[in-house]
Design an enzyme around this catalytic site. Structure first.
Site, PDB file in Angstrom:
ATOM      1  N   TYR A   5      -2.279  -0.985  10.214  1.00 47.38           N
ATOM      2  CA  TYR A   5      -2.300  -1.257   8.772  1.00 47.38           C
ATOM      3  C   TYR A   5      -1.044  -0.699   8.107  1.00 47.38           C
ATOM      4  O   TYR A   5      -0.346  -1.399   7.365  1.00 47.38           O
ATOM      5  CB  TYR A   5      -3.547  -0.612   8.159  1.00 47.38           C
ATOM      6  CG  TYR A   5      -3.692  -0.834   6.676  1.00 47.38           C
ATOM      7  CD1 TYR A   5      -4.151  -2.048   6.170  1.00 47.38           C
ATOM      8  CD2 TYR A   5      -3.377   0.180   5.759  1.00 47.38           C
ATOM      9  CE1 TYR A   5      -4.287  -2.261   4.804  1.00 47.38           C
ATOM     10  CE2 TYR A   5      -3.514  -0.014   4.390  1.00 47.38           C
ATOM     11  CZ  TYR A   5      -3.975  -1.236   3.920  1.00 47.38           C
ATOM     12  OH  TYR A   5      -4.109  -1.437   2.568  1.00 47.38           O
ATOM     13  N   SER A  53       0.857  -1.188   0.000  1.00 49.12           N
ATOM     14  CA  SER A  53       0.000   0.000   0.000  1.00 49.12           C
ATOM     15  C   SER A  53       0.888   1.231   0.000  1.00 49.12           C
ATOM     16  O   SER A  53       2.018   1.184   0.510  1.00 49.12           O
ATOM     17  CB  SER A  53      -0.876   0.000   1.253  1.00 49.12           C
ATOM     18  OG  SER A  53      -1.480   1.269   1.414  1.00 49.12           O
TER      19      SER A  53
END
Ligand SMILES: [Zn+2]
Length: 729
Positions: free
Chosen positions: A610, A597
């Site tokens: 995350y 990401s």
């Protein structure tokens, strides 16, 4: 007695109620479909049918005779009207003059091959279907309907040493015999002559090949086909050898679970061995009958003779590789040694066959690896460039086993002479057909495993690689979602042809499997299934990931931290670690794409677990690139804010983001509409000012997997619309 009860060895499927509603061409299609539906009548893609039908000529308005005959390619069982060529009978018959004018004529002459191009000049009704090499067999036989089939029972007679006598003994005077001859115009003339000599003939056994028969009524032709096959099968049945079949049993099969374990160990190594020049997809075919053959005393002798029907050996090659391994007394390592040696000997043998039989104008030698491998106790393993092709190959060899069983029961089995086999395998017309086929797609011959394929980027990636010809394993924590994606792919690309493959190995171009990547056993079980389905893997794309929204105080509970890392980091590693074993066993190059990401590089509030997990995943990409070198390239795909259809953006996360960024919205709007609002907002923050879609992500997952990026490993590619703060440095 009902018609259907008269037949024990074939299925009687003619339906008057249905046939009587159809026009003559559709009746031919119906007849073809029901003949092709029974493997004992003909093999997948084998045989052809025809009807001579009176039709109005669009040019003259007059009634003319038209030969409708199954065209080149396709399959009787699945044929539609579009699979049949149509030829003006008078024009077709006029070709005989052209043929006869040639100074040198006969089987395998230049004039014979050139006739195939002439058929196009006789086309009725602008029909684009290409005529096959069998067209003259149908056109020159002076009856209205002709069936040419490859039934096991007829080939068994045709592949026996005393085939002519057997034909006489079984059928008396109603069926004649013609020796082996490569199909073409001359064979049509030979058959025509046979009928001239004996107008009462109803059919012919074609030496080393199959059966052809005819009638002036289509239903009568169909029933005759079944009657002749039934007669042959009934005769053969009387000679069944019981325990003495194939000379009796020499080896015993291990139980099913042991066999499975051996296959799981064996298949990736074997795939690597046969795929050093071209990759192959495997099909495992294990039936009682196959096991009886591979375990038998006669298997080595019979395997060496090879298959007989030309249709069979075009796929199975001139012969299979039989490995004489004792499943009771010998180890797995011994099996591998024997396979290695057997393959070397097979290739040498194939090369000498090519050298001995080639003509000055023969095409270049094709892949010298076997397409069928026989192992006592284990079964039959077939290889092809696609799943469909390997299934057909497995089917054909299993039919050849039945031919050998029957032939050896009534006589002595014999194969086609090597030169004749070569002249079929390397026929210039066959080569031209191969050349006309569209070029192979980028991921043809590849098995791509997409983990997370149930939704979002994973699903889009599965579709993207399938478009490039990949066999796709759709895996997901939700087995149902995985299977739904696999079904979508199968609906688009079709399951292919060929009726073979045991269990999962009978699958099509896509399968759906459930997997929990936080559990190594589950990952291992998934790869075991993939091996049994396709024989190995080439590329792995992991899109599975988790984003846990923080609670109202902006905190993520400890257990959710663990879960985030278990999926986003350790799970990705476990997948790579299990896949590594297969890649190493295959010794074939591969690729791994992990989805990280842009958050990995951008520190911000509210997504601590995350973001740090994705930073770890970025480094995992780099470490794995080193660990898996030189066999496997490892790269990362770093998406940003793909909101469209994403399971990572459930409604509550979308709403909390909209609130966070002060974007106005209406509570009553649909989730997709809210996602679009958020995507538009995100787009405004990027350099390209356009929303990032699933298709954008899938494109890069595909490119990183493909050889277009063959020199790139250990890299992270952001697909984020251009986020300055996410630039890696
Ligand atoms: Zn044929």
């Amino acid at each position: 007695m009902k018609k259907s009860e008269e037949f024990k060895h074939v299925k009687y499927l003619w339906d008057d109620g249905l046939a009587d509603q159809l026009d003559p061409v559709e009746r031919l299609r119906h007849r073809s479909n029901i003949l092709g539906a029974d493997q004992r009548i003909t093999n997948t893609g084998g045989g052809n049918t025809s009807s001579k039908i009176k039709m109005t000529d669009p040019l003259s308005g007059e009634e003319v005779d038209v030969l409708w005959v199954k065209g080149s390619g396709g399959d009787l069982r699945t044929s539609t009207r579009a699979n049949f060529a149509s030829l003006y009978m008078d024009k077709f018959l006029s070709l005989e003059h052209i043929y006869n004018k040639a100074e040198i004529k006969g089987a395998k002459t230049e004039i014979e091959d050139s006739m195939v191009d002439m058929y196009r000049h006789t086309t009725f009704g602008l029909n684009p279907a290409a005529s096959s090499i069998d067209t003259p067999l149908h056109g020159l036989i002076p009856f209205r309907h002709v069936d040419h089939m490859h039934p096991v029972s007829a080939i068994a007679i045709a592949a026996s040493e005393d085939q002519e006598d057997l034909t006489q003994e079984i059928f008396g005077d109603e069926v004649g015999w013609v020796p082996w001859q490569r199909p073409g115009f001359d064979l049509g003339l030979v058959m025509q002559e046979k009928i001239k000599q004996n107008p009462k003939l109803k059919g012919l056994i074609m030496g080393q090949h199959g059966l052809i028969n005819w009638a002036d009524d289509d239903k009568a032709c169909y029933e005759l086909t079944l009657t002749l096959i039934e007669k042959a099968a009934h005769y053969i049945e009387g000679f069944g050898k019981g325990d003495k079949t194939f000379g009796g049993q020499k080896y015993h099969s291990p139980d099913e679970s042991t066999r499975k374990q051996i296959l799981i160990q064996l298949l990736p190594r074997l795939r690597g061995m046969v795929s050093q020049s071209n990759r192959f997809i495997g099909t495992v075919h294990v039936t009682e009958s196959v096991l009886q053959f591979v375990n038998s005393v006669d298997a080595p002798r019979l395997a060496e003779i090879g298959t007989s029907c030309p249709d069979h050996f075009l796929r199975t090659k001139i012969k299979p590789l039989y490995v004489d391994w004792n499943p009771q007394g010998e180890s797995f390592d011994t099996l591998m040694e024997k396979l290695e040696k057997g393959l070397v000997a097979y290739r040498v043998d194939y090369m000498s066959y090519f050298e001995a039989c080639k003509h000055p104008n023969s095409p270049a030698m094709r892949d010298p690896n076997p397409t069928v491998i026989l192992i006592p106790g284990i079964g039959l393993i077939a290889w092809g460039k696609t799943k469909s092709e390997s299934r057909v190959t497995a089917e054909f060899y299993s039919l050849a086993i039945e031919v050998m069983r029957s032939s050896e029961a009534i006589s002595t089995y014999q194969g086609l002479p090597r030169q004749e086999a070569f002249d079929i395998e390397y026929w210039l017309l066959e080569e031209a057909k191969l050349k006309r086929m569209p070029p192979e797609k980028e991921f043809a011959r590849n098995v791509v495993v997409v983990i997370g394929a149930g939704s979002g980027i994973g699903k889009a990636s599965a579709h993207r690689v399938a478009k490039e010809g990949a066999h796709v394993v759709c895996a997901d924590v939700s087995e149902e979602a995985a299977q739904a994606t696999a079904q979508e792919l199968t609906d688009i690309y079709g399951v292919g042809i060929g009726i073979a493959g045991t269990g999962l190995s009978g699958c099509g171009p896509a399968i759906g499997l459930g997997v929990d990547i936080t559990d190594r056993d589950s990952v291992q079980a998934m790869f075991d299934e993939i091996i049994l389905a396709y024989g190995g893997i080439d590329n792995v794309i992991v899109t599975a990931g988790i984003f846990v929204s923080p609670d109202k105080n902006g905190r993520i509970p400890d257990d959710k931290w663990s879960l985030t890392y278990a999926i986003n980091v350790i799970g990705a590693f476990v997948v790579a670690d299990e896949a590594r074993k297969i890649w190493q066993a295959q010794r074939l190059s591969g690729s791994l794409v992990l989805t990280t990401s842009v958050n990995a590089a951008v520190a911000k509030q509210g997504s601590l677990a995350y973001d740090t997990s994705k930073a770890a995943a970025n480094h995992l990409v780099r470490e794995l690139a080193i660990e898996l070198s030189p066999l496997v390239r490892v790269n990362g795909l770093a998406p940003a804010t793909v909101v469209e259809g994403s399971s990572m953006f459930p409604r509550d996360r979308v709403i909390s983001s909209l609130i966070k960024y002060n974007v106005s919205f209406d509570e009553g709007e649909s989730t997709e509409a809210l996602r679009e609002r958020l995507a538009t907002f995100y787009a405004q923050r990027t350099l390209t000012k356009s929303p990032v879609t699933l298709a954008d992500q899938a494109e890069v997952a595909y490119l990183l997997s493909s050889n277009r990026f063959s020199k790139t490993t250990g890299q992270i590619i952001s697909v984020d619309g251009g986020l300055q703060e996410a630039f890696l440095r």
